[in-house]
Design a protein around this motif. Structure first.
Motif, PDB file in Angstrom:
ATOM      1  N   GLU A   1      -3.783  18.486 -21.508  1.00 41.96           N
ATOM      2  CA  GLU A   1      -4.261  17.731 -20.352  1.00 41.96           C
ATOM      3  C   GLU A   1      -5.616  17.078 -20.670  1.00 41.96           C
ATOM      4  O   GLU A   1      -6.489  17.714 -21.250  1.00 41.96           O
ATOM      5  N   GLN A   2      -5.789  15.826 -20.311  1.00 41.27           N
ATOM      6  CA  GLN A   2      -7.019  15.090 -20.610  1.00 41.27           C
ATOM      7  C   GLN A   2      -7.913  14.995 -19.374  1.00 41.27           C
ATOM      8  O   GLN A   2      -7.413  14.829 -18.263  1.00 41.27           O
ATOM      9  N   SER A   3      -9.209  15.125 -19.595  1.00 48.18           N
ATOM     10  CA  SER A   3     -10.162  14.821 -18.516  1.00 48.18           C
ATOM     11  C   SER A   3     -11.103  13.743 -19.007  1.00 48.18           C
ATOM     12  O   SER A   3     -12.315  13.880 -18.982  1.00 48.18           O
ATOM     13  N   ASN A   4     -10.531  12.686 -19.487  1.00 47.74           N
ATOM     14  CA  ASN A   4     -11.310  11.599 -20.064  1.00 47.74           C
ATOM     15  C   ASN A   4     -11.365  10.446 -19.066  1.00 47.74           C
ATOM     16  O   ASN A   4     -10.351   9.864 -18.727  1.00 47.74           O
ATOM     17  N   LEU A   5     -12.563  10.131 -18.595  1.00 47.04           N
ATOM     18  CA  LEU A   5     -12.682   9.067 -17.592  1.00 47.04           C
ATOM     19  C   LEU A   5     -12.701   7.679 -18.220  1.00 47.04           C
ATOM     20  O   LEU A   5     -12.639   6.682 -17.521  1.00 47.04           O
ATOM     21  N   ASN A   6     -12.858   7.625 -19.527  1.00 47.29           N
ATOM     22  CA  ASN A   6     -12.977   6.320 -20.179  1.00 47.29           C
ATOM     23  C   ASN A   6     -12.036   6.262 -21.370  1.00 47.29           C
ATOM     24  O   ASN A   6     -12.464   6.183 -22.521  1.00 47.29           O
ATOM     25  N   SER A   7     -10.743   6.328 -21.090  1.00 53.54           N
ATOM     26  CA  SER A   7      -9.769   6.393 -22.181  1.00 53.54           C
ATOM     27  C   SER A   7      -9.763   5.121 -23.012  1.00 53.54           C
ATOM     28  O   SER A   7      -9.257   5.096 -24.118  1.00 53.54           O
ATOM     29  N   HIS A   8     -10.344   4.043 -22.467  1.00 54.40           N
ATOM     30  CA  HIS A   8     -10.407   2.808 -23.235  1.00 54.40           C
ATOM     31  C   HIS A   8     -11.460   2.881 -24.330  1.00 54.40           C
ATOM     32  O   HIS A   8     -11.455   2.078 -25.257  1.00 54.40           O
ATOM     33  N   ILE A   9     -12.359   3.865 -24.236  1.00 51.77           N
ATOM     34  CA  ILE A   9     -13.417   3.973 -25.240  1.00 51.77           C
ATOM     35  C   ILE A   9     -12.996   4.937 -26.347  1.00 51.77           C
ATOM     36  O   ILE A   9     -13.198   4.671 -27.522  1.00 51.77           O
ATOM     37  N   GLY A  10     -12.418   6.064 -25.979  1.00 52.58           N
ATOM     38  CA  GLY A  10     -12.027   7.035 -26.995  1.00 52.58           C
ATOM     39  C   GLY A  10     -10.897   7.909 -26.476  1.00 52.58           C
ATOM     40  O   GLY A  10     -10.635   7.955 -25.268  1.00 52.58           O
ATOM     41  N   ASP A  11     -10.236   8.617 -27.408  1.00 53.70           N
ATOM     42  CA  ASP A  11      -9.098   9.432 -27.005  1.00 53.70           C
ATOM     43  C   ASP A  11      -9.527  10.757 -26.398  1.00 53.70           C
ATOM     44  O   ASP A  11      -8.779  11.379 -25.658  1.00 53.70           O
ATOM     45  N   THR A  12     -10.730  11.210 -26.758  1.00 55.60           N
ATOM     46  CA  THR A  12     -11.168  12.501 -26.218  1.00 55.60           C
ATOM     47  C   THR A  12     -12.118  12.238 -25.054  1.00 55.60           C
ATOM     48  O   THR A  12     -11.840  11.429 -24.202  1.00 55.60           O
ATOM     49  N   ASN A  13     -13.257  12.895 -25.046  1.00 55.42           N
ATOM     50  CA  ASN A  13     -14.189  12.675 -23.946  1.00 55.42           C
ATOM     51  C   ASN A  13     -15.040  11.428 -24.184  1.00 55.42           C
ATOM     52  O   ASN A  13     -15.030  10.855 -25.266  1.00 55.42           O
ATOM     53  N   SER A  14     -15.821  11.062 -23.163  1.00 58.05           N
ATOM     54  CA  SER A  14     -16.578   9.811 -23.236  1.00 58.05           C
ATOM     55  C   SER A  14     -17.957  10.045 -23.836  1.00 58.05           C
ATOM     56  O   SER A  14     -18.532  11.124 -23.680  1.00 58.05           O
TER      57      SER A  14
END
Lengths: 502, 154
Positions: free
Chosen positions: B3-16
């Motif tokens: 499960e991902q908690s990444n608010l900026n998936s356009h920047i990176g695959d993991t966290n921001s």
């Protein structure tokens, strides 16, 4: 670009500074924080216009010359002659390339007037010369060759000169429409009413004063300036109808003939103590009087005046399109020069102009004709563009504005600022820095101002020209300095505000 | 896939990266245009984010995975983005003495607990179960009882 998404929950009081009034040096910088109608401590290479905006001075393009220009004058639309300093003396030059080398010595103060569509050049104890648009000529009058006056003006078809060595209170008037026939050239028994004549004002002055300048005023008034007062003559082509105007009482003298400029119905000039205007009373239309325009900057004016070794070197030009009177104070050394500018209010009702200074291009003289303003600088003659004009080959000044100490209310408490808002329009960068009342630099920042279409049309930015920046500082009072760099054309600072925590 | 908690998936695959989160926090806080914040403020946000990492490291639901401090504003750490943003908002509101701190503080605590709980357990039904064996015969069938929520799995 203020935050518009949510309130930050910080309670602030906004201290706005707007409706800028230019320089005020008559009060100390600690007592100038008024908010509305805010005066400033330094306004350099910019001016405060009648709306209260700080406007960067216009750009300039070089048109002629290479070294220091001591005098410039138009002889036609877009056509001018100038006096250029060389190592040996002063050369007379025209824009078409005509030169009289070493026409004057390097300490001479040259002045000019237009008569018979010729430029008439004069300098104390030097030959009167004229330029007819093609060639320079020495005045052919034998009488004039003996006089060699310092000042000249024209009124009612006659050329008037004064400032003759040994006859410092005498005024010499040419024959009607003749600049080469003077009183001693006339037959002694001539009864021609158009003949040349001379008169002496020594006994009208009543003191040991001497003539320091000549000006013409309205259609038929000659103003004879001395160091402490001025006399006004009603003039006429008929010499028998010349009269001393007894409705004029002007007890202010002129310090430099080259500062006498017509501005609308007024005559502006510089005295030892300030800049003055001669005008006719609007109440009765009869009385002619002078009033001071420079009370607000008395200290600055005297400082500039005292920095000039010979007050006669001070010169001025009136730009009637922009309503600005520029006074140039050349410093000793023939290199540096400070410009003092009065910006008139085109709207009636407010007569006190706004002041600014400048050192752009080290301009030291100027001339205005037909919407064109020329500045003579230490590096040639420059054409001054309109404030909004952009030209690829032009140079643009860097405006610098320094506010007085801003207290934001209490004179004793320390204030905590949160943000600063600058409202500006134009193109270029604004650098802001501030120092507190102890002289410590408290912060600086750069804001890019670009009001091209793409910046103005972002949806959701309600005040596209309003620039708010975080500004977390503590101080009791601070002076803000705003400088512009880069860009060209119109750059205006409309106002700024400091948000202080409650 | 985890499960991902990444608010900026356009920047990176993991966290921001922290600077992106800081911009989001500033935008939500309501001060200025976030892009106009100077470097000093961003450095302060590095400190704030490291205080949030302290909170995560010592949280009872944390699984003990090593989480390093942020050393620059472009760093990425394996902490759910919403925790960092809410932590930044709380610390910034406190530092600014904003009235909003009274709301951001409970929101941060709720968000921290919520996300930590979610990462350790996910969204499962909470039941009361005997976990010490007892007499139920399932205990002899090799089933295990989840110590957090009492769910029985084989």
């Amino acid at each position: 670009m203020a935050g518009v998404k949510s309130p930050s929950g910080i309670r602030v009081t906004t201290f706005a500074y707007e409706d800028f009034q230019g320089l005020d040096t008559s009060r100390d910088i600690t007592s100038l924080d008024t908010g509305k109608s805010q005066h400033l401590s330094i306004v350099k290479n910019g001016s405060c216009d009648w709306r209260g905006q700080m406007v960067r001075d216009p750009s300039a393009t070089k048109v002629s010359g290479t070294s220091t220009i001591e005098h410039v004058s138009f002889y036609g639309a877009n056509k001018f002659v100038f006096v250029e300093r060389t190592g040996a003396g002063l050369d007379l030059k025209s824009d078409a390339g005509k030169i009289v080398e070493n026409a004057y010595t390097s300490s001479d103060v040259v002045t000019s007037t237009v008569f018979n569509r010729n430029i008439i050049f004069s300098a104390k104890a030097r030959q009167l010369r004229r330029f007819d648009g093609a060639e320079f000529y020495a005045n052919a009058s034998p009488a004039m060759d003996l006089l060699r006056p310092a000042y000249s003006t024209s009124t009612q078809s006659r050329l008037v000169v004064a400032g003759v060595s040994g006859n410092e209170t005498s005024i010499y008037v040419s024959r009607v429409n003749q600049d080469e026939i003077w009183s001693d050239d006339e037959a002694e028994d001539s009864e021609d009413k158009a003949k040349a004549f001379e008169f002496d004002v020594a006994n009208f002055l009543g003191t040991a004063d001497k003539i320091t300048g000549l000006g013409s005023f309205e259609q038929n008034r000659l103003v004879v300036f001395a160091a402490d007062r001025a006399l006004i003559y009603r003039t006429d082509p008929d010499y028998t109808r010349w009269l001393l105007d007894d409705n004029a009482n002007i007890f202010i003298g002129c310090a430099s003939h080259n500062t006498i400029q017509n501005a609308g119905t007024d005559l502006l000039f510089c005295s030892r103590s300030g800049i003055h205007s001669i005008k006719r009373s609007e109440d009765n239309g009869i009385l002619v009087y002078s009033y001071s325009l420079s009370d607000k900057i008395d200290l600055l004016y005297r400082e500039l005046f005292n920095s000039v070794d010979n007050p006669e070197k001070i010169s001025a030009v009136f730009d009637q399109d922009n309503g600005q009177y520029h006074v140039f104070f050349p410093l000793p050394g023939n290199e540096l020069c400070t410009r003092l500018t009065l910006s008139m209010n085109p709207e009636s009702g407010e007569s006190i102009p706004k002041y600014s200074t400048g050192d752009f291009l080290r301009a030291r003289c100027g001339s205005f004709l037909n919407g064109q303003l020329l500045f003579g600088t230490t590096g040639g003659v420059y054409k001054i563009l309109q404030p909004e004009a952009e030209d690829e080959g032009s140079v643009t000044p860097e405006m610098e504005v320094l506010t007085p100490l801003l207290w934001h209310g209490s004179l004793s408490e320390t204030k905590e600022t949160v943000s600063i808002i600058i409202q500006a329009a134009g193109k270029g960068q604004i650098a802001i820095d501030a120092q507190d009342d102890s002289g410590n630099i408290i912060g600086s920042m750069v804001i890019e101002v670009d009001d091209t279409a793409d910046d103005n049309h972002f949806a959701g930015v309600p005040l596209s020209r309003q620039y708010e920046r975080q500004w977390l500082h503590r101080y009791r009072a601070a002076q803000y300095r705003i400088k512009t760099t880069g860009g060209s054309g119109l750059m205006r600072i409309i106002g700024f505000a400091v948000n202080v925590r409650k | 896939m985890a499960e991902q908690s990444n608010l900026n998936s356009h920047i990176g695959d993991t966290n921001s990266p922290l600077e992106t989160l800081a911009m989001q926090a500033l935008r939500r806080f309501g001060d200025f245009h976030p892009g106009t914040i100077d470097g000093d403020v961003l450095l302060m946000f590095v400190e704030f984010a490291n205080m949030v990492i302290d909170d995560v490291r010592t949280h009872p639901y944390h699984d003990g995975t090593a989480i390093d401090y942020y050393t620059s504003s472009t760093d990425v750490r394996k902490v759910p983005d919403p925790i960092i943003i809410q932590g930044l908002l709380y610390h910034y509101a406190l530092q600014q003495a904003s009235d909003k701190v009274s709301i951001y503080m409970p929101m941060y605590n709720k968000g921290l607990n919520q996300h930590m709980w979610h990462s350790v357990n996910g969204n499962t039904k909470i039941q009361m179960k005997i976990t010490d064996g007892g007499t139920n015969k399932r205990n002899s069938e090799g089933l295990t009882t989840n110590k957090y929520n009492g769910t029985v799995t084989s």
